[in-house]
Motif scaffolding. Structure first.
Motif, PDB file in Angstrom:
ATOM      1  N   MET A   1       0.826  -1.197   0.000  1.00 52.75           N
ATOM      2  CA  MET A   1       0.000   0.000   0.000  1.00 52.75           C
ATOM      3  C   MET A   1       0.870   1.260   0.000  1.00 52.75           C
ATOM      4  SD  MET A   1      -2.988  -1.198  -0.199  1.00 52.75           S
ATOM      5  CE  MET A   1      -3.859   0.344  -0.018  1.00 52.75           C
ATOM      6  N   GLU A   2       1.985   1.227   0.721  1.00 54.85           N
ATOM      7  CA  GLU A   2       2.885   2.376   0.716  1.00 54.85           C
ATOM      8  C   GLU A   2       3.496   2.586  -0.660  1.00 54.85           C
ATOM      9  OE1 GLU A   2       3.391   4.599   2.922  1.00 54.85           O
ATOM     10  OE2 GLU A   2       2.169   3.704   4.505  1.00 54.85           O
ATOM     11  N   GLN A   3       3.788   1.486  -1.354  1.00 50.64           N
ATOM     12  CA  GLN A   3       4.314   1.611  -2.706  1.00 50.64           C
ATOM     13  C   GLN A   3       3.273   2.201  -3.647  1.00 50.64           C
ATOM     14  OE1 GLN A   3       5.587  -2.353  -3.619  1.00 50.64           O
ATOM     15  NE2 GLN A   3       7.435  -2.224  -2.348  1.00 50.64           N
ATOM     16  N   LEU A   4       2.013   1.791  -3.471  1.00 57.40           N
ATOM     17  CA  LEU A   4       0.952   2.338  -4.309  1.00 57.40           C
ATOM     18  C   LEU A   4       0.779   3.834  -4.080  1.00 57.40           C
ATOM     19  CD1 LEU A   4      -1.770  -0.462  -4.090  1.00 57.40           C
ATOM     20  CD2 LEU A   4      -0.348   0.127  -6.063  1.00 57.40           C
ATOM     21  N   ARG A   5       1.007   4.260  -2.877  1.00 58.80           N
ATOM     22  CA  ARG A   5       0.894   5.690  -2.595  1.00 58.80           C
ATOM     23  C   ARG A   5       1.978   6.490  -3.313  1.00 58.80           C
ATOM     24  NH1 ARG A   5       0.548   6.974   3.654  1.00 58.80           N
ATOM     25  NH2 ARG A   5       0.346   9.055   2.707  1.00 58.80           N
ATOM     26  N   LYS A   6       3.128   5.870  -3.539  1.00 59.94           N
ATOM     27  CA  LYS A   6       4.242   6.580  -4.146  1.00 59.94           C
ATOM     28  C   LYS A   6       4.182   6.587  -5.665  1.00 59.94           C
ATOM     29  CE  LYS A   6       7.298   5.468  -0.283  1.00 59.94           C
ATOM     30  NZ  LYS A   6       8.532   4.742   0.139  1.00 59.94           N
ATOM     31  N   VAL A   7       3.527   5.584  -6.261  1.00 61.30           N
ATOM     32  CA  VAL A   7       3.470   5.526  -7.714  1.00 61.30           C
ATOM     33  C   VAL A   7       2.466   6.540  -8.220  1.00 61.30           C
ATOM     34  CG1 VAL A   7       4.160   3.122  -7.765  1.00 61.30           C
ATOM     35  CG2 VAL A   7       1.726   3.698  -7.694  1.00 61.30           C
ATOM     36  N   ALA A   8       2.540   6.830  -9.524  1.00 60.73           N
ATOM     37  CA  ALA A   8       1.711   7.883 -10.115  1.00 60.73           C
ATOM     38  C   ALA A   8       0.335   7.367 -10.532  1.00 60.73           C
ATOM     39  CB  ALA A   8       2.420   8.496 -11.329  1.00 60.73           C
ATOM     40  N   VAL A   9       0.140   6.044 -10.577  1.00 60.75           N
ATOM     41  CA  VAL A   9      -1.111   5.495 -11.083  1.00 60.75           C
ATOM     42  C   VAL A   9      -2.254   5.868 -10.159  1.00 60.75           C
ATOM     43  CG1 VAL A   9      -2.346   3.400 -11.708  1.00 60.75           C
ATOM     44  CG2 VAL A   9       0.085   3.597 -12.185  1.00 60.75           C
ATOM     45  N   GLY A  10      -3.210   6.640 -10.650  1.00 66.30           N
ATOM     46  CA  GLY A  10      -4.387   7.009  -9.892  1.00 66.30           C
ATOM     47  C   GLY A  10      -4.122   7.932  -8.731  1.00 66.30           C
ATOM     48  N   GLN A  11      -2.957   8.550  -8.699  1.00 65.58           N
ATOM     49  CA  GLN A  11      -2.602   9.382  -7.559  1.00 65.58           C
ATOM     50  C   GLN A  11      -3.258  10.764  -7.623  1.00 65.58           C
ATOM     51  OE1 GLN A  11      -1.073   8.151  -5.126  1.00 65.58           O
ATOM     52  NE2 GLN A  11      -0.343   9.828  -3.854  1.00 65.58           N
ATOM     53  N   GLY A  12      -3.484  11.211  -8.833  1.00 65.75           N
ATOM     54  CA  GLY A  12      -4.033  12.550  -8.986  1.00 65.75           C
ATOM     55  C   GLY A  12      -5.544  12.593  -8.806  1.00 65.75           C
ATOM     56  N   ASP A  13      -6.106  13.785  -8.965  1.00 65.35           N
ATOM     57  CA  ASP A  13      -7.542  13.992  -8.844  1.00 65.35           C
ATOM     58  C   ASP A  13      -8.080  14.430 -10.202  1.00 65.35           C
ATOM     59  OD1 ASP A  13     -10.033  14.191  -7.840  1.00 65.35           O
ATOM     60  OD2 ASP A  13      -9.709  16.056  -6.721  1.00 65.35           O
ATOM     61  N   PHE A  14      -9.289  14.011 -10.507  1.00 64.73           N
ATOM     62  CA  PHE A  14      -9.905  14.431 -11.757  1.00 64.73           C
ATOM     63  C   PHE A  14     -11.144  15.260 -11.456  1.00 64.73           C
ATOM     64  CE2 PHE A  14     -11.627  10.155 -10.870  1.00 64.73           C
ATOM     65  CZ  PHE A  14     -12.980  10.414 -10.837  1.00 64.73           C
ATOM     66  N   SER A  15     -11.540  16.035 -12.412  1.00 62.66           N
ATOM     67  CA  SER A  15     -12.756  16.843 -12.315  1.00 62.66           C
ATOM     68  C   SER A  15     -13.466  16.749 -13.659  1.00 62.66           C
ATOM     69  CB  SER A  15     -12.405  18.303 -11.988  1.00 62.66           C
ATOM     70  OG  SER A  15     -13.586  19.095 -11.919  1.00 62.66           O
ATOM     71  N   LEU A  16     -14.596  16.004 -13.679  1.00 61.79           N
ATOM     72  CA  LEU A  16     -15.319  15.731 -14.912  1.00 61.79           C
ATOM     73  C   LEU A  16     -16.821  15.912 -14.690  1.00 61.79           C
ATOM     74  CD1 LEU A  16     -13.409  12.476 -15.957  1.00 61.79           C
ATOM     75  CD2 LEU A  16     -13.093  14.759 -16.964  1.00 61.79           C
TER      76      LEU A  16
ATOM     77  N   THR B   1     -11.312  18.242 -23.598  1.00 65.48           N
ATOM     78  CA  THR B   1     -10.223  17.383 -24.055  1.00 65.48           C
ATOM     79  C   THR B   1      -9.095  17.327 -23.030  1.00 65.48           C
ATOM     80  OG1 THR B   1     -10.755  17.891 -26.371  1.00 65.48           O
ATOM     81  CG2 THR B   1      -8.558  17.015 -25.900  1.00 65.48           C
ATOM     82  N   GLU B   2      -8.759  18.473 -22.443  1.00 62.66           N
ATOM     83  CA  GLU B   2      -7.665  18.511 -21.463  1.00 62.66           C
ATOM     84  C   GLU B   2      -8.059  17.782 -20.182  1.00 62.66           C
ATOM     85  OE1 GLU B   2      -4.067  18.878 -19.920  1.00 62.66           O
ATOM     86  OE2 GLU B   2      -4.654  19.350 -21.989  1.00 62.66           O
ATOM     87  N   GLU B   3      -9.277  17.963 -19.736  1.00 66.20           N
ATOM     88  CA  GLU B   3      -9.727  17.279 -18.508  1.00 66.20           C
ATOM     89  C   GLU B   3      -9.712  15.764 -18.691  1.00 66.20           C
ATOM     90  OE1 GLU B   3     -12.810  20.676 -16.750  1.00 66.20           O
ATOM     91  OE2 GLU B   3     -13.551  19.026 -18.013  1.00 66.20           O
ATOM     92  N   VAL B   4     -10.143  15.300 -19.844  1.00 63.86           N
ATOM     93  CA  VAL B   4     -10.156  13.864 -20.108  1.00 63.86           C
ATOM     94  C   VAL B   4      -8.730  13.332 -20.201  1.00 63.86           C
ATOM     95  CG1 VAL B   4     -10.757  12.114 -21.818  1.00 63.86           C
ATOM     96  CG2 VAL B   4     -12.425  13.882 -21.199  1.00 63.86           C
ATOM     97  N   LYS B   5      -7.840  14.075 -20.847  1.00 63.79           N
ATOM     98  CA  LYS B   5      -6.450  13.626 -20.957  1.00 63.79           C
ATOM     99  C   LYS B   5      -5.791  13.557 -19.578  1.00 63.79           C
ATOM    100  CE  LYS B   5      -5.387  15.107 -25.675  1.00 63.79           C
ATOM    101  NZ  LYS B   5      -4.544  15.993 -26.529  1.00 63.79           N
ATOM    102  N   GLN B   6      -6.088  14.530 -18.731  1.00 58.41           N
ATOM    103  CA  GLN B   6      -5.505  14.527 -17.389  1.00 58.41           C
ATOM    104  C   GLN B   6      -5.952  13.307 -16.590  1.00 58.41           C
ATOM    105  OE1 GLN B   6      -3.165  16.611 -16.105  1.00 58.41           O
ATOM    106  NE2 GLN B   6      -3.173  15.195 -14.349  1.00 58.41           N
ATOM    107  N   ALA B   7      -7.219  12.969 -16.679  1.00 56.13           N
ATOM    108  CA  ALA B   7      -7.726  11.775 -15.979  1.00 56.13           C
ATOM    109  C   ALA B   7      -7.057  10.513 -16.515  1.00 56.13           C
ATOM    110  CB  ALA B   7      -9.236  11.697 -16.139  1.00 56.13           C
ATOM    111  N   GLY B   8      -6.835  10.459 -17.825  1.00 55.23           N
ATOM    112  CA  GLY B   8      -6.162   9.305 -18.413  1.00 55.23           C
ATOM    113  C   GLY B   8      -4.716   9.191 -17.992  1.00 55.23           C
ATOM    114  N   ARG B   9      -4.034  10.324 -17.867  1.00 57.41           N
ATOM    115  CA  ARG B   9      -2.623  10.300 -17.470  1.00 57.41           C
ATOM    116  C   ARG B   9      -2.468   9.793 -16.037  1.00 57.41           C
ATOM    117  NH1 ARG B   9      -2.075  15.196 -20.610  1.00 57.41           N
ATOM    118  NH2 ARG B   9      -2.621  16.438 -18.748  1.00 57.41           N
ATOM    119  N   ASP B  10      -3.395  10.129 -15.191  1.00 64.25           N
ATOM    120  CA  ASP B  10      -3.307   9.664 -13.800  1.00 64.25           C
ATOM    121  C   ASP B  10      -3.306   8.141 -13.703  1.00 64.25           C
ATOM    122  OD1 ASP B  10      -3.186  12.237 -12.867  1.00 64.25           O
ATOM    123  OD2 ASP B  10      -5.335  12.364 -12.390  1.00 64.25           O
TER     124      ASP B  10
END
Length: 315
Positions: free
Chosen positions: A139-154, A243-252
């Motif tokens: 779980m600590e490793q998951l917190r450090k990785v970038a996958v799903g770490q960010g927040d989206f607004s859609l 387009t930018e909001e969707v791309k940001q969610a995908g990058r996370d």
């Protein structure tokens, strides 16, 4: 009554008297007719071993016939004689001594059982601590990785603004696709809906929220998403945006998406990552499922994650 008497004659021959039946007729009253089956006579059988001469018979005073002795012993004497005839007890044996080996065996078994239980308990405790430590590290490793770490607004399919924070505290299944997908996206959304229904059958499990985020915001507006999600699970929420909001969610979530060339009708296919993501109540990416996993396998994997879930962030 049957017995043997050893007698001696005048010239010391051995004579055996065999008394087969003996009653004294003179001392008995006359028998009634109903007792005619009793024979009132004595038969004396003599067997002379040396017929040369005979002496007046007399009872031998030396060794006596054991059969004669047996027939004249009382019941008490017979019991005593039987116990003596079996020989002395083995050396060192005592009354009740046979229970000592049994007690010792039970003691050894009890000690062995306690020792084994102690070893098993220690192994279970160490194994459990190791599993918890491994889960914490993961779980600590998951917190450090970038996958799903960010927040989206859609925007959801009802036009309401949604962010990742709106889904914290619950389990989420997330799929990226587009409404014009000919077959893969409908199949994966059907599978995700089936997983949610399977998990809903278990009242002891928390509810899972399915989400569908478009990778084609140019065509998938709020109205298109509203029409599309009706064909799947009733709790499915469709999310779209600029387009930018969707791309940001995908990058996370490290989602790959690339639109292909348009045909003469202006239609095109979007090549994208085909995965179903599992997000835990802390908002962290926990697992993913590709096309090779069926609905039952995914549901079982989610059950296991729910069972082993450890909350990381305090309320």
């Amino acid at each position: 009554m049957l017995g043997f008497l050893h007698l001696r004659g005048p010239t010391d021959p051995r004579v055996s008297w065999c008394v087969l039946r003996s009653t004294i007729q003179a001392s008995l009253p006359p028998l009634p007719p109903t007792h005619t089956h009793l024979t009132q006579k004595a038969t004396l059988c003599l067997r002379v071993t040396n017929s040369s001469s005979l002496r007046p018979p007399r009872l031998t005073t030396g060794r006596r016939d054991p059969v004669f002795l047996r027939d004249h012993l009382t019941s008490q004497q017979r019991d005593q004689h039987a116990s003596y005839s079996q020989g002395p007890s083995p050396q060192g044996s005592k009354p009740g001594g046979s229970a000592t080996p049994g007690i010792r065996l039970r003691t050894r078994l009890a000690v062995t059982a306690l020792f084994g239980a102690g070893i098993l308990g220690t192994w279970w405790y160490v194994h459990r601590e190791k599993e918890q430590r491994h889960q914490q590290q993961r779980m600590e490793q998951l917190r450090k990785v970038a996958v799903g770490q960010g927040d989206f607004s859609l925007l959801d399919h009802e036009g309401r603004r949604r962010s990742k924070r709106d889904f914290l505290g619950g389990w989420t299944l997330l799929y990226f696709g587009f409404t014009h997908c000919p077959d893969i996206c409908p199949d994966e959304l059907d599978k995700m809906s089936s997983v949610v229904r399977i998990l809903d059958e278990d009242a002891g499990l928390p509810r899972v929220q399915p989400l569908f985020i478009t990778v084609d915001p140019e065509r998938d507006d709020v109205a298109a998403m509203r029409r599309y999600v009706r064909d799947f699970h009733p709790r499915l929420i469709g999310l779209t945006g600029t387009t930018e909001e969707v791309k940001q969610a995908g990058r996370d979530y490290r989602v790959y998406a690339s639109a292909g060339p348009k045909d003469e009708d202006g239609d095109y296919i979007v090549d994208h990552t085909i995965l179903i993501y599992l997000v835990n109540p802390d908002g962290l990416f926990l697992d993913y499922y590709n096309r090779m996993k069926d609905d039952k396998q995914i549901a079982q994997s989610i059950r296991n994650h729910m069972k082993n879930y450890v909350k990381l962030f305090p309320d």
